[in-house]
Design a protein around this motif. Structure first.
Motif, short mmCIF file in Angstrom:
data_model
loop_
_atom_site.label_atom_id
_atom_site.label_comp_id
_atom_site.label_asym_id
_atom_site.label_seq_id
_atom_site.Cartn_x
_atom_site.Cartn_y
_atom_site.Cartn_z
N PHE A 123 0.83 -1.20 0.00
CA PHE A 123 0.00 0.00 0.00
C PHE A 123 0.87 1.26 0.00
CE2 PHE A 123 -2.43 3.29 2.28
CZ PHE A 123 -3.54 3.38 1.43
N SER A 124 1.96 1.25 0.78
CA SER A 124 2.87 2.40 0.82
C SER A 124 3.51 2.62 -0.54
CB SER A 124 3.95 2.17 1.89
OG SER A 124 3.38 2.10 3.18
N TRP A 125 3.88 1.53 -1.21
CA TRP A 125 4.47 1.63 -2.56
C TRP A 125 3.47 2.23 -3.54
CZ3 TRP A 125 3.39 -1.49 -7.05
CH2 TRP A 125 4.30 -1.29 -8.10
N LEU A 126 2.20 1.83 -3.45
CA LEU A 126 1.17 2.38 -4.32
C LEU A 126 0.96 3.86 -4.05
CD1 LEU A 126 -1.55 -0.43 -4.42
CD2 LEU A 126 -0.07 0.33 -6.29
N LEU A 127 0.98 4.25 -2.77
CA LEU A 127 0.83 5.66 -2.44
C LEU A 127 1.97 6.49 -3.02
CD1 LEU A 127 -0.45 5.70 1.26
CD2 LEU A 127 -1.73 6.21 -0.81
N ASP A 128 3.18 5.94 -2.97
CA ASP A 128 4.32 6.65 -3.56
C ASP A 128 4.12 6.86 -5.06
OD1 ASP A 128 5.74 7.03 -1.24
OD2 ASP A 128 6.94 5.20 -1.46
#
Length: 471
Positions: free
Chosen positions: A206-211
């Motif tokens: 999820f953090s990677w997608l937000l980035d």
């Protein structure tokens, strides 16, 4: 056999698959080796955050701390003969003492020497408990006190989540927390038992997608500085070496520094007693005779680690939380975790990889684990039917809980202060025993003041035989 005596032989649980709901895997059992390796990896993930953070806070070598945590765990499991499944990670109990020593001008060598002496004293205490018997600790830490200590160990970590991890990315923390809860409650079998690891992967994804979708975040980073940065940054991983020895350092001994470090033993001994009680409650096993060896092993591991420049160790609440979630108490998983920690400690690239896990993701994981640890304290109270209608139990426990969770400090002169778990433990411990002593004396005095005179014996006819008394 020697392996059985040392706790390094395990029987296969069923067909090696995950146990059904309501069942548990005992310390002397194991799942299939692939599943055991997966659980060991989950224990590595659970311990690594605190094992990585606390040495950084104390100014100690992180890779050495990780490597020594693995060796300390192996030592611990051998000493307790595999009866107490636990992972020995970096202890936070000495953080305050280290800050005081450094504020007084002490360097890293002085810090190491002070903690080493404290570890030796703790090991000696463990030998005393083993010789005298566990009743020494049980009388000092009855269920009302030990339950409070376990509760403090978990809930005292709440500010770490609220101030250090969660603010780094509240949405990643929220998604991770929901993922852990959902996986633990909805998934069946083995997948449900690695809910923490799955939640971690979900949070990182999820953090990677937000980035990708929203770009960098403007928030506090791992050091507490507010910057604009990507949530996941692998630059440090690319620069790190695959293999490298950690930095070893010899200790120095100064009495003033030792005196600052010794009070932390109050929290450590109480923490060990609470952890052993928590494991005993989870495994439904009498572990009284393992309490002395557990305290001895923890002290010895701390002395061994700091003798070469590592961090102090303690049985880790985070991994007890994993056991509570998975109900797999196999020490085989801890051997896997310990071996992995030794290898990872020799791999700076792995340390950089784990350091790349976003703080918000760690916040979502730890908010569940720390809460479960705290509730194990309440489970000890319930199992022993602690009566909180009695003010002797209620009042000091209430005060100690707020002191410990709130991080109240008691300054004892100069830069030294007792706070957090240590002060909460002292408040509960001293308050309970002092009140019990005073109320016992008051009741004894009241009994003596209201005692009626014994009735006079009836007159015995002259010449009658004296009654016989059987012994």
């Amino acid at each position: 056999m020697a392996g059985s005596r040392l706790g390094v032989r395990w029987t296969l649980y069923g067909d090696g698959g995950a146990p059904p709901p309501g069942q548990a895997v005992r310390p002397d059992q194991r799942l299939s080796w692939p599943r055991t390796a997966g659980l060991g990896l989950q224990h590595v993930v659970a311990m690594f955050g605190a094992t990585f953070v606390f040495p950084t806070v104390m100014g100690l070598d992180v890779n050495l701390a990780v490597m020594m945590s693995g060796l300390a765990t192996i030592l611990f499991l051998l000493v307790v003969r595999g009866r107490v499944p636990s992972y020995l990670g970096t202890s936070a109990s000495f953080v305050g003492a280290v800050a005081a020593i450094r504020a007084a001008g002490g360097g890293t060598a002085t810090v190491l020497g002070a903690i080493l002496v404290a570890g030796v004293v703790m090991a000696a205490t463990g030998l005393l408990v083993r010789k005298v018997g566990p009743h020494l600790v049980h009388r000092t830490f009855p269920p009302v006190v030990s339950g409070a200590v376990v509760l403090l160990i978990g809930f005292n970590l709440a500010p770490v989540v609220a101030t250090a991890y969660w603010p780094q990315d509240q949405w990643a923390a929220l998604v991770t927390m929901v993922a852990v809860i959902a996986a633990a409650a909805l998934l069946r079998g083995f997948w449900g038992r690695i809910a923490v690891f799955l939640g971690l992967l979900c949070g990182c994804a999820f953090s990677w997608l937000l980035d990708l979708l929203t770009g960098p975040v403007h928030a506090a980073d791992g050091t507490g500085r507010v910057t604009t940065h990507f949530r996941i940054d692998f630059a440090g991983v690319a620069e790190a070496d695959w293999f490298g020895l950690p930095h070893f350092q010899a200790p120095e001994f100064h009495l003033s520094a030792v005196l600052m470090a010794l009070p932390a033993l109050v929290a450590l001994i109480a923490e060990n007693a609470g952890h052993v009680k928590a494991v005993a409650a989870m495994t439904e096993t009498d572990l009284d005779d393992s309490l002395g060896p557990a305290i001895f092993a923890d002290g010895l591991a701390t002395a061994l680690s700091t003798s070469v420049g590592g961090a102090p160790t303690t049985t880790f609440a985070e991994n007890i939380g994993v056991m509570a979630a998975t109900r797999v108490y196999s020490t085989a998983a801890y051997w896997v975790a310990a071996g992995a920690a030794v290898l990872f400690g020799l791999c700076p690239k792995f340390g950089a990889l784990v350091a790349a896990i976003p703080g918000g993701v760690l916040g979502g994981v730890t908010v569940v684990l720390y809460g479960m640890i705290g509730l194990l304290g309440a489970k000890i109270w319930a199992a022993h039917k602690v009566d909180f209608n009695d003010p002797v139990n209620l009042v000091p426990t209430a005060a100690g809980t707020i002191v410990g969770i709130g991080g109240v400090s008691l300054h004892l002169g100069g830069a030294f202060a007792v706070s957090g778990i240590a002060l909460g433990t002292l408040t509960t411990l001293v308050g309970h025993h002092l009140l019990r002593l005073l109320t016992a004396r008051r009741r004894a005095g009241a009994t003596r003041g209201t005692r009626r005179p014994a009735p006079a014996a009836p007159a015995r006819p002259e010449g009658s035989a004296r009654p016989r008394v059987s012994v």
